[in-house]
Design a protein around this motif. Structure first.
Motif, short mmCIF file in Angstrom:
data_model
loop_
_atom_site.label_atom_id
_atom_site.label_comp_id
_atom_site.label_asym_id
_atom_site.label_seq_id
_atom_site.Cartn_x
_atom_site.Cartn_y
_atom_site.Cartn_z
N UNK A 43 1.24 7.43 -1.87
CA UNK A 43 0.08 6.98 -2.64
C UNK A 43 0.07 5.49 -2.96
N UNK A 44 1.19 4.79 -2.83
CA UNK A 44 1.26 3.37 -3.18
C UNK A 44 0.81 2.46 -2.07
N UNK A 45 -0.38 2.68 -1.52
CA UNK A 45 -0.83 1.89 -0.37
C UNK A 45 -2.01 1.00 -0.64
N UNK A 46 -2.29 0.17 0.33
CA UNK A 46 -3.41 -0.76 0.28
C UNK A 46 -4.10 -0.70 1.63
N UNK A 47 -5.42 -0.62 1.61
CA UNK A 47 -6.19 -0.59 2.86
C UNK A 47 -7.16 -1.76 2.88
N UNK A 48 -7.38 -2.32 4.05
CA UNK A 48 -8.29 -3.45 4.18
C UNK A 48 -8.94 -3.43 5.56
N UNK A 49 -10.00 -4.21 5.69
CA UNK A 49 -10.66 -4.34 6.98
C UNK A 49 -11.36 -5.69 7.00
N UNK A 50 -11.41 -6.31 8.16
CA UNK A 50 -12.05 -7.61 8.29
C UNK A 50 -13.57 -7.52 8.15
#
Length: 85
Positions: free
Chosen positions: A63-70
């Protein structure tokens, strides 16, 4: 979210979009390998969240994640979902 690259820490449980070139098939095979090799308290970053096909299974285990997208629209969609859209 950060300007330019949309980055949001989201508890994502299911993919909201479909993309023919996505990682859905890869996730099925990669998640079991990661579960064997990566500690459960690991933090992670998904730099190409897109439709969330990799992000959703990662978030259920780590659960300790980070998501991103350009792509700004992709980041905006997930930000809106996190805000209750």
């Amino acid at each position: 979210c950060v300007t330019g690259v949309q980055t949001c820490a989201l508890p994502i449980w299911c993919a909201m979009t479909r993309y023919v070139g996505g990682k859905a098939r890869t996730a099925r095979h990669l998640i079991p390998v990661l579960q064997r090799e990566v500690p459960l308290d690991a933090q992670w970053w998904e730099p190409f969240m897109g439709g969330g096909n990799m992000t959703a299974p990662l978030a259920t285990v780590w659960p300790g994640g980070l998501a991103s997208d350009f792509h700004p629209a992709c980041g905006a969609m997930w930000s809106a979902a996190a805000d209750g859209w």
